[in-house]
Scaffold this motif. Structure first.
Motif, mmCIF file in Angstrom:
data_model
loop_
_atom_site.group_PDB
_atom_site.id
_atom_site.type_symbol
_atom_site.label_atom_id
_atom_site.label_comp_id
_atom_site.label_asym_id
_atom_site.label_seq_id
_atom_site.Cartn_x
_atom_site.Cartn_y
_atom_site.Cartn_z
ATOM 1 N N LYS A 45 0.825 -1.209 0.000
ATOM 2 C CA LYS A 45 0.000 0.000 0.000
ATOM 3 C C LYS A 45 0.861 1.262 0.000
ATOM 4 O O LYS A 45 0.462 2.298 -0.546
ATOM 5 N N SER B 230 -0.129 4.241 -2.381
ATOM 6 C CA SER B 230 -0.780 5.371 -1.727
ATOM 7 C C SER B 230 -0.376 6.704 -2.343
ATOM 8 O O SER B 230 -0.945 7.741 -1.996
ATOM 9 N N TRP C 266 -1.894 8.840 3.860
ATOM 10 C CA TRP C 266 -0.628 8.112 3.824
ATOM 11 C C TRP C 266 0.570 9.010 3.485
ATOM 12 O O TRP C 266 1.621 8.509 3.088
ATOM 13 N N LEU D 274 -5.139 4.693 -3.704
ATOM 14 C CA LEU D 274 -5.615 3.377 -3.296
ATOM 15 C C LEU D 274 -7.066 3.138 -3.706
ATOM 16 O O LEU D 274 -7.454 2.008 -3.993
ATOM 17 N N ASP E 239 -7.204 7.287 0.815
ATOM 18 C CA ASP E 239 -6.376 8.278 0.131
ATOM 19 C C ASP E 239 -6.308 9.571 0.926
ATOM 20 O O ASP E 239 -7.290 10.029 1.508
#
Length: 343
Positions: free
Chosen positions: A153, A157, A295, A287, A292
Motif C-alpha cells: 500500500k 498510496s 498516507w 488506493l 487516500d
C-alpha cells in the motif's frame, strides 16, 4: 564509523550519476526527451505551446509540491541511505544462492566451455527473463495476499507521480522482493554455468544486463509521471509501457491488480492481469479504498503497515495469508464510506 554514516548519506545523491541505476541522469534525460516529444506531438490538444508552457507541463508545481510528492522525497532519501545501509547485506542474495547450487551440484567447469555469440545471447535473455519473472511474481503476491498488500500500500498510496515515487517502497517489501529475485537469479545463473561452463556471460553495459539498460534508457522514468506514453497494442502485450504502469497505479476498480510486470508484459498476459490501453485514459492515482490522503506522512508510511498487517493476522490469520485481497480492499472501501457518511 563516521565515514560509513557519511557514505550512506551521500549514496542517494550518487545514484543520479550511476548509469546502472534507473534514476541516473542518463535515464532521466532520455525520459525528459521522450516527454518533450509527447508534449509537441499532442500540442494540438492544448492551448499553450510556448517554452514556458512546456516547463509548466513538464514540472507541474501542484505535483512537485503535493504532500504525496514530499513524502516520496523523504522516503527516497531514507530508503537509499540509512535504512538501505541497514539491510543492504540481506539484498545481496545472488552469490549466496549461486554457492548453494555449487555445493549441491559441484563447481561449474572452469574456463569458457562455450563462449559463442549464441550462448552469450542465451545467457542474456535467460538472465533478464528470470530476473523479470521473479519481480513480477513478487509483485503479484504483494497484490494478492492481504497481509503483504498492507506493505505494498505504501507504494500505491502515492496520489501524484514523480520518478522518485519508484522509491516509495516499504523496507519489508524491498527485502522480500530482493530475496525472491536473488534466489531465482542466483539459481538460474548457477545452472547455466553448470551446463555451459563458467565462461558463458550475459551482454552488459556499465555492468548492467544490456536488456535492462536499454529498458531504463527507453523512457522508463515516465512510468512514474503524468506523461502518457503508450505503445502499439501488440507491443504492450510484450513490453510494459509507461502508460500501462500508470494504469497500475489507478484508483479505479477496473484497474486494480493490472499490469504488474516490470519489463515484460508477457507474465500479465499469461496470468490474465494485462490491461492494454487503446487510447489515453484519465487516471486518478491512489488506493481508491477510502484511505487516500492519509498516507502522506513518512512516519505513517513506515509504521502503519505493521499495525494493519498485525490487525489482519489477529482477526483472521488464515484469511490474511490466503484470502482475497480484492475483497479486502472492497470491504475497506465500504468501511471508510460508511464512516464518512456517519460523520
Amino acid at each position: 564509523m563516521v565515514e560509513e554514516v557519511f557514505a550512506a548519506l551521500r549514496h542517494p545523491f550518487e545514484l543520479f550519476f550511476d548509469p546502472t541505476n534507473r534514476l541516473s541522469l542518463l535515464h532521466l534525460g532520455t525520459a525528459l526527451a521522450a516527454a518533450i516529444f509527447v508534449f509537441y506531438r499532442t500540442r494540438k490538444a492544448r492551448q499553450g505551446k510556448t517554452f514556458k508552457d512546456l516547463l509548466n507541463w513538464l514540472l507541474p508545481w501542484d505535483v512537485l509540491t503535493h504532500k504525496s510528492a514530499k513524502a516520496d522525497y523523504v522516503m527516497f532519501f531514507l530508503n537509499k541511505s540509512i535504512i538501505g545501509a541497514i539491510y543492504a547485506s540481506i539484498l545481496l542474495q545472488v552469490p549466496f544462492w549461486y554457492n548453494v547450487v555449487e555445493k549441491i551440484l559441484g563447481p561449474a567447469t572452469e574456463g569458457p566451455y562455450d563462449s559463442s555469440l549464441a550462448v552469450s545471447v542465451f545467457y542474456t535473455a535467460v538472465a533478464v527473463l528470470v530476473f523479470d519473472g521473479a519481480l513480477w511474481f513478487g509483485h503479484y503476491i504483494f497484490h494478492k495476499i492481504p497481509f503483504l498488500w498492507e506493505f505494498h500500500k505504501v507504494h500505491h498510496s502515492a496520489e501524484v507521480m514523480t520518478p522518485l515515487t519508484a522509491s516509495r517502497m516499504h523496507p519489508v517489501e524491498e527485502i522480500i522482493s530482493s530475496l525472491l529475485s536473488g534466489f531465482f537469479v542466483g539459481v538460474a545463473v548457477a545452472l547455466l554455468d553448470q551446463f555451459f561452463g563458467s565462461g558463458g556471460r550475459a551482454f552488459t553495459l556499465f555492468g548492467l544486463n544490456i536488456i535492462v539498460f536499454v529498458f531504463f534508457i527507453a523512457a522508463f522514468n515516465l512510468r512514474h509521471s503524468h506523461v502518457w506514453l503508450q505503445y502499439p497494442d501488440w507491443v504492450q502485450h510484450v513490453f510494459v509501457s509507461p502508460a500501462q504502469h500508470q494504469i497500475h497505479h489507478s484508483k479505479a476498480r477496473k484497474h486494480w491488480d493490472k499490469n504488474m510486470g516490470f519489463i515484460f508484459a508477457i507474465w500479465d498476459w499469461s496470468a490474465g492481469t494485462l490491461y492494454s490501453p487503446k487510447s489515453k485514459e484519465n487516471i486518478e492515482y491512489g488506493l481508491g479504498n477510502g484511505e487516500d490522503g492519509t498516507w502522506n506522512d513518512p512516519v505513517v508510511l513506515y509504521l502503519r503497515p505493521f499495525r494493519n498487517a498485525y490487525a489482519l493476522l489477529k482477526k483472521d490469520p488464515r484469511g490474511a495469508l490466503t484470502g482475497s485481497n480484492a475483497e479486502a480492499r472492497s470491504e475497506q472501501e465500504a468501511t471508510h464510506a460508511s464512516s464518512a457518511e456517519s460523520n
